[in-house]
Write a protein that holds these residues in place. Sequence first.
Motif, short mmCIF file in Angstrom:
data_model
loop_
_atom_site.label_atom_id
_atom_site.label_comp_id
_atom_site.label_asym_id
_atom_site.label_seq_id
_atom_site.Cartn_x
_atom_site.Cartn_y
_atom_site.Cartn_z
N HIS A 171 -7.04 7.00 0.87
CA HIS A 171 -7.31 5.57 0.79
C HIS A 171 -6.16 4.77 1.42
CE1 HIS A 171 -10.04 6.42 -2.92
NE2 HIS A 171 -10.69 6.59 -1.78
N ALA A 172 -4.95 5.17 1.11
CA ALA A 172 -3.78 4.48 1.66
C ALA A 172 -3.76 4.55 3.19
CB ALA A 172 -2.50 5.07 1.09
N VAL B 243 0.84 -1.21 0.00
CA VAL B 243 0.00 0.00 0.00
C VAL B 243 0.87 1.26 0.00
CG1 VAL B 243 -1.67 1.34 1.35
CG2 VAL B 243 -1.97 -1.12 1.08
N ILE B 244 1.93 1.26 0.81
CA ILE B 244 2.84 2.42 0.82
C ILE B 244 3.38 2.66 -0.59
CG2 ILE B 244 5.09 3.24 1.64
CD1 ILE B 244 4.52 1.66 4.26
N MET B 245 3.80 1.60 -1.24
CA MET B 245 4.34 1.72 -2.59
C MET B 245 3.28 2.22 -3.57
SD MET B 245 4.30 0.10 -5.76
CE MET B 245 3.68 -1.53 -5.36
N LEU B 246 2.06 1.70 -3.48
CA LEU B 246 0.98 2.14 -4.39
C LEU B 246 0.72 3.63 -4.23
CD1 LEU B 246 -1.66 -0.76 -4.06
CD2 LEU B 246 -0.11 -0.33 -5.98
N TYR B 247 0.73 4.11 -2.99
CA TYR B 247 0.51 5.54 -2.75
C TYR B 247 1.68 6.36 -3.29
CZ TYR B 247 1.07 9.93 -0.26
OH TYR B 247 1.31 11.25 0.04
N ASN C 107 8.87 -2.76 12.79
CA ASN C 107 8.54 -1.54 13.52
C ASN C 107 8.21 -0.40 12.56
OD1 ASN C 107 8.45 0.01 16.12
ND2 ASN C 107 10.13 1.12 15.14
N ASN C 108 9.01 -0.25 11.51
CA ASN C 108 8.77 0.82 10.53
C ASN C 108 7.46 0.65 9.80
OD1 ASN C 108 11.21 1.99 11.19
ND2 ASN C 108 12.33 1.13 9.46
N LEU C 109 7.13 -0.58 9.43
CA LEU C 109 5.89 -0.81 8.68
C LEU C 109 4.64 -0.66 9.56
CD1 LEU C 109 6.93 -3.81 6.41
CD2 LEU C 109 6.37 -1.49 5.67
N ILE C 110 4.70 -1.25 10.75
CA ILE C 110 3.52 -1.19 11.64
C ILE C 110 3.25 0.24 12.09
CG2 ILE C 110 2.66 -1.88 13.91
CD1 ILE C 110 2.46 -4.09 11.82
N ASN C 111 4.31 1.02 12.21
CA ASN C 111 4.14 2.40 12.69
C ASN C 111 4.24 3.46 11.57
OD1 ASN C 111 4.00 1.86 15.64
ND2 ASN C 111 6.05 1.05 15.31
N PHE C 112 4.21 3.00 10.32
CA PHE C 112 4.37 3.92 9.19
C PHE C 112 3.18 4.88 9.11
CE2 PHE C 112 4.48 5.46 4.89
CZ PHE C 112 5.83 5.54 4.58
N ASN C 113 3.50 6.16 8.98
CA ASN C 113 2.45 7.18 8.82
C ASN C 113 2.64 7.89 7.50
OD1 ASN C 113 0.96 7.00 11.32
ND2 ASN C 113 2.78 7.81 12.34
N ILE C 114 1.59 7.92 6.71
CA ILE C 114 1.62 8.66 5.45
C ILE C 114 1.35 10.13 5.74
CG2 ILE C 114 0.43 9.00 3.24
CD1 ILE C 114 0.01 5.99 3.13
N GLU C 115 2.31 10.96 5.43
CA GLU C 115 2.19 12.41 5.71
C GLU C 115 1.42 13.11 4.61
OE1 GLU C 115 3.03 13.58 8.52
OE2 GLU C 115 4.08 11.79 9.23
#
Length: 484
Positions: A54-55, A41-45, A476-484
């Motif tokens: 949506h992401a 999802v991060i990559m798609l965004y 940790n990075n993925l679970i806590n990833f925030n899209i700014e």
Amino acid sequence: MNILRRGRLKNIREDVAKYTTSLEFDKEIFEADILCDIAHVIMLYEQGIIKKEHAKKIIDGLREIYKKGMENLNLDPSLDDIHMVIESELINMLGEDVAGRLHTGRSRNDQVATDLRLALRERILEILELLVDMLKDILELAKEHKETITVGYTHLQHAQPTTYAHHLLSYFSSLERDIQRLLDCYKRINISPLGSGALATTGFNISRERTKKLLGFDALIENSMDAVSTRDFILETLSNLSILGTNLSKICEELVLFSTYEFNTLEIDDAFCSTSSIMPQKKNPDVAEIARAKLSKLNGNLISALTILKALPNTYNRDLQEISPILWDSINIVRDTIKMVNGMLKTIKVNKDRMLELANANYSTATELADTLVRELDIPFRKAHGIVGEAVRKSLEKKRDLEEVVVEVLEKYNLKIDKEKIKKALNPYENVKMRKVIGGPSPEEVEKRIKIFSERVNNYDDIIKNKLEKINEVKNNLINFNIE
């Protein structure tokens, strides 16, 4: 609503759904699947394929599913697998207009191939940690027995004197190669198939490099057909585990053998033994015996996986699903058995007196006697071999001490040697002290090996810890990833 079957197919029969589902063993890849989803999802965004809002909603939903755990999901077997269960749960939470975008530019084929690698690399490192701990414990035990004289066997017959430390280091040496094999195998596990789609990638402008980095893979599989179909990394893992199992089984066999009344050189701790329901005197080495049996399943699992794969065409075939439970079964057997075998070795009682008694018995020093004749009399080894063999035969026939008989045999050949040198050659401890060649049993050489082995095992420890730290950082990075 079954989001998988609603278009092309009608409802599935219940018995067919139960027969074909993988949900029973998908618990092994539940966490990996969530991580794979978030990275995708991060990559798609970032590639502009789905919108920011949506992401964010999809990632928040995936976090919630992750926290709830697999056991709290609707594990409907008609959904086939954990991938569809998670996506279905997400659609129930967010609606299809949002959650339905998760699977854009992706197939379950590259998804499951990625999940397996994510989950397996962690389990391999867990096994490696256990092996490193076991090797450290073996070295500590070896330090205590550098001068504990015992007898070594070939054909299970008395062969030559050695030390129990030398014997223990043989375990270290074989298990170290298992560590090396698994570390090397890790290189071929930790490569990313994600972005390969069903078999021909996708028309969307995805970034395979980005998901590779997000998930902590070291490289990409560069052919999409191979990426979704290959399970050679599992075959390699199963093969390595089978070899490891063989090495562990040998240790178990020796623990059983040497703890018998007839050998009586070792005693297994009560915690790893049982007694008889009828014979109150019995102390049976049950854990070692059960371990031998469990480890034999590793060989069967390898053959099963090879047989499943041997005639499959490219690319994805549902047969591949049946390899997963085989893999996790072998992983669990090895993990649990290492703990048991190490536990037995750490608590073993060593009967030093009995070991020395056996080393002094049955002509185990005959080789050094022959070597002494070569050195002192400058005769060919083959002649010395014949002389000592003749002396042993006469000693047995006449029931006389070899030290006396060998002098008489030497006189027959007009040869003479100082009796003190014969006596020294027949002394097990003197035998062992002389064997200072690299890898030999002399206390001096064993001490050198322990030091060198300790340095190597500490290096393996660092390598494994670094890999685990990287994986934990990825999580940790993925679970806590925030899209700014």
